[in-house]
Design a protein around this motif. Structure first.
Motif, PDB file in Angstrom:
ATOM      1  N   THR A 220       0.826  -1.205   0.000  1.00  0.00           N
ATOM      2  CA  THR A 220       0.000   0.000   0.000  1.00  0.00           C
ATOM      3  C   THR A 220       0.861   1.257   0.000  1.00  0.00           C
ATOM      4  OG1 THR A 220      -1.699  -1.212   1.226  1.00  0.00           O
ATOM      5  CG2 THR A 220      -1.877   1.181   1.209  1.00  0.00           C
ATOM      6  N   ASN A 223       2.205   1.873  -3.470  1.00  0.00           N
ATOM      7  CA  ASN A 223       1.117   2.278  -4.359  1.00  0.00           C
ATOM      8  C   ASN A 223       0.735   3.742  -4.159  1.00  0.00           C
ATOM      9  OD1 ASN A 223       0.872  -0.154  -5.681  1.00  0.00           O
ATOM     10  ND2 ASN A 223      -0.724  -0.947  -4.340  1.00  0.00           N
ATOM     11  N   GLU A 224       0.736   4.195  -2.918  1.00  0.00           N
ATOM     12  CA  GLU A 224       0.429   5.611  -2.681  1.00  0.00           C
ATOM     13  C   GLU A 224       1.549   6.503  -3.203  1.00  0.00           C
ATOM     14  OE1 GLU A 224      -0.860   5.999   1.530  1.00  0.00           O
ATOM     15  OE2 GLU A 224      -2.804   6.293   0.559  1.00  0.00           O
ATOM     16  N   ASP A 227       1.136   7.080  -6.870  1.00  0.00           N
ATOM     17  CA  ASP A 227       0.206   8.166  -7.196  1.00  0.00           C
ATOM     18  C   ASP A 227       0.905   9.521  -7.123  1.00  0.00           C
ATOM     19  OD1 ASP A 227      -1.763   6.258  -7.458  1.00  0.00           O
ATOM     20  OD2 ASP A 227      -2.659   6.621  -5.491  1.00  0.00           O
ATOM     21  N   ALA A 256       4.813  -1.267  -7.542  1.00  0.00           N
ATOM     22  CA  ALA A 256       3.513  -0.595  -7.538  1.00  0.00           C
ATOM     23  C   ALA A 256       2.553  -1.290  -8.492  1.00  0.00           C
ATOM     24  CB  ALA A 256       3.681   0.869  -7.948  1.00  0.00           C
ATOM     25  N   GLY A 259      -3.105  -2.933  -6.464  1.00  0.00           N
ATOM     26  CA  GLY A 259      -3.525  -3.323  -5.128  1.00  0.00           C
ATOM     27  C   GLY A 259      -3.337  -4.803  -4.902  1.00  0.00           C
ATOM     28  N   ASN A 293      -6.276   0.056   0.018  1.00  0.00           N
ATOM     29  CA  ASN A 293      -6.229  -1.016  -0.966  1.00  0.00           C
ATOM     30  C   ASN A 293      -7.599  -1.298  -1.566  1.00  0.00           C
ATOM     31  OD1 ASN A 293      -4.477  -3.288  -2.130  1.00  0.00           O
ATOM     32  ND2 ASN A 293      -6.232  -4.417  -1.341  1.00  0.00           N
ATOM     33  N   ARG A 296      -8.340   1.376  -4.041  1.00  0.00           N
ATOM     34  CA  ARG A 296      -7.413   1.437  -5.174  1.00  0.00           C
ATOM     35  C   ARG A 296      -7.867   0.564  -6.341  1.00  0.00           C
ATOM     36  NH1 ARG A 296      -2.736   3.507  -6.065  1.00  0.00           N
ATOM     37  NH2 ARG A 296      -1.363   2.714  -7.711  1.00  0.00           N
ATOM     38  N   ARG A 414       0.978  -3.069 -14.092  1.00  0.00           N
ATOM     39  CA  ARG A 414       1.972  -3.901 -13.416  1.00  0.00           C
ATOM     40  C   ARG A 414       3.420  -3.585 -13.791  1.00  0.00           C
ATOM     41  NH1 ARG A 414       0.130  -6.498  -8.883  1.00  0.00           N
ATOM     42  NH2 ARG A 414      -1.819  -7.620  -9.306  1.00  0.00           N
ATOM     43  N   VAL A 432       1.285   2.754 -13.993  1.00  0.00           N
ATOM     44  CA  VAL A 432       1.197   3.152 -12.586  1.00  0.00           C
ATOM     45  C   VAL A 432       2.521   3.775 -12.155  1.00  0.00           C
ATOM     46  CG1 VAL A 432       1.018   2.289 -10.221  1.00  0.00           C
ATOM     47  CG2 VAL A 432      -0.509   1.404 -11.997  1.00  0.00           C
ATOM     48  N   ASN A 482       5.770 -10.021  -5.737  1.00  0.00           N
ATOM     49  CA  ASN A 482       4.336  -9.877  -5.838  1.00  0.00           C
ATOM     50  C   ASN A 482       3.612 -11.146  -5.431  1.00  0.00           C
ATOM     51  OD1 ASN A 482       4.498  -7.313  -6.605  1.00  0.00           O
ATOM     52  ND2 ASN A 482       3.953  -7.604  -8.737  1.00  0.00           N
TER      53      ASN A 482
END
Length: 486
Positions: A220, A223-224, A227, A256, A259, A293, A296, A414, A432, A482
């Protein structure tokens, strides 16, 4: 040593086959007669690379067998592993332990003297205590032990994870349990220098949830940051490299994407939160990771809509990769499902391709056309969305793919493709955590029309180390990082 494994789901089946590979006599038991019949004939109910060969070899050697008869499986077994499912209770979030408790009650009167009952299912703190009480009620005290031995397998590489683990955790409250479990694991792990961590039973139970919650939080976090990278014109892959090479942090789980999903992270984080709430403890970081998540997965649909200009009503979108990760047919909590459902609500016509998971996906998704051939899936599509980084998808011919499409939109969730490669093939590329790019040259599609977008500014340079790191480790590290703990 004779070992009984109760449950032939993912954990039970992989564990049983691997115990047999180590030379133990293993009997796997399940209530599902059809599943047992299939296993006796070498048919697997799950997809896991290498598991079919492992099953066939050990069954032929007489070390591995399958039955519906619990008494047959448990008779004279020194260790009985409970490996049944613990799904989240609908509307509650905590783990449904009914299958664990039923298994404990059923095996109690059948246990050999001094047998060790090992809870391998993922369970909340205190489950071992409850299992012990059940067995005492059914059998009496003093002739058995109950231990915890949580599993840390990643789908797609589960056999390697079992046979060459980072560590094995066992939780015991008596010397008999310690002796049996260290005998089972000791010699094989000595050959791989894998440590055995011996703890109190409740600590062992908590370790599994803590590990999964930490990894879910790490996913997470990146991933943030992805952004933020998109907003400031940075590259999240280079950022992750610069951060991950710090040995205190590590590169694992810094890829990243759309989710986390799968059978474990979603349910285990919720179960940990419920346990914490029950004991008056606030786990704010985990709470936020779960919330971010969940949002997302559907937010990725907005990214696809942005890539096609905002209005997706009536457009055809091809999704490549449906399972929550490569090398599995597992669709549980897969990001592809909320992504597709959200795009459908906005009017998109959905197509999909996955090398293994389409059968399971078809049971979860409606009004989606499935294709074995990815190029046919892309025919006349307005956008392609990469959701799962299968090897076969990474090897696709982008120029051929572009020529099959009506519009040149490629959305890579991905990090499978480099922007320069996608541009050269004629794609309007969106990924992403990376700046959106447009094709360098027009590429004809099947209808003979040509796409002439305005040339975007020069792409930012790449770190030489980052390129070398990607080429050397992208395939294996992505598969490993992953992956998910089961």
């Amino acid at each position: 040593m004779k070992i009984a494994v109760i449950g032939t789901g993912y954990v039970g089946l992989v564990s049983g086959c691997c115990f047999a590979e180590w030379g133990h006599e293993v009997v796997c038991v399940d209530k599902n007669a059809e599943k047992i019949s299939g296993l006796r004939q070498g048919r697997l109910p799950i997809y896991e690379p290498g598991l079919d060969e492992l099953l066939e070899r050990n069954a032929a050697a007489g070390r591995l067998s399958f039955t519906c008869d619990v008494a047959e499986a448990v008779k004279d077994a020194a260790a009985v592993f409970i490996a049944v499912g613990t799904p989240p209770r609908p509307g509650h979030g905590d783990a449904d332990l009914s299958f664990v408790y039923m298994a404990a009650k059923e095996i109690a009167p059948l246990l050999a003297d001094n047998a060790v009952v090992v809870v391998k299912s993922t369970v909340p703190v205190g489950t071992g205590d409850a299992v012990e009480k059940i067995i005492v009620t059914e059998r009496g005290r003093g002739t058995f032990s109950v231990a915890s031995n949580p599993e840390f397998l990643r789908e797609g590489v589960a056999i390697r994870d079992f046979l060459e683990p980072d560590r094995v955790v066992i939780g015991v409250v008596d010397e008999r349990a310690r002796e049996v479990l260290t005998t089972i694991y000791g010699e094989p792990l000595a050959k791989t220098n894998s440590p055995i961590v011996v703890t109190e039973r409740r600590t062992s139970e908590l370790i599994k949830y803590a590990a999964n919650a930490f990894l879910a939080t790490k996913i997470t976090f990146i991933n943030e940051l992805a952004d933020l990278c998109e907003q400031v014109g940075s590259d999240v892959e280079e950022l992750a490299l610069g951060v991950g090479l710090d040995k205190r942090i590590g590169a694992s789980f810094l890829n990243a994407g759309p989710g986390y999903g799968g059978s474990c992270f979603p349910k285990d984080t919720l179960a940990l939160l419920r346990t914490a709430q029950d004991h008056g403890v606030a786990l704010r970081i985990v709470e936020e990771a779960v919330s971010v998540n969940d949002a997302r997965k559907r937010k990725m649909a907005l990214k696809v809509m942005d890539a096609v200009g905002g209005d997706i009503d009536g457009l055809t979108v091809a999704v490549f990769g449906l399972t929550f990760k490569p090398d599995t047919d597992d669709m549980r909590e897969a990001p592809s499902v909320p992504l597709i459902e959200t795009l459908q609500r906005f009017g998109a016509v959905m197509r999909a391709h996955d090398p293994i998971g389409m059968k399971n996906a078809a049971q979860m998704l409606e009004n989606v056309e499935f294709f074995e051939d990815p190029y046919e899936c892309a025919r006349d599509a307005d956008a392609i969305v990469i959701v799962t980084e299968w090897d076969s998808i990474q090897r696709l011919d982008l120029v051929r793919l572009r020529r099959m499409m009506r519009s040149p939109n490629l959305v890579d969730l991905r990090g499978v493709f480099k922007a320069g490669r996608a541009e050269a093939a004629g794609f309007h590329f969106s990924a992403v955590g990376r700046p959106t790019t447009r094709p360098a040259e027009p590429v004809p599609n099947l209808s003979g029309t040509r796409f002439h977008p305005p040339r975007a500014g020069a792409a930012s340079g790449e770190l030489v180390l980052g390129e070398r790191h990607d080429r050397r480790a992208n395939h294996h590290q992505r598969r490993e990082t992953n992956g998910e703990l089961i």
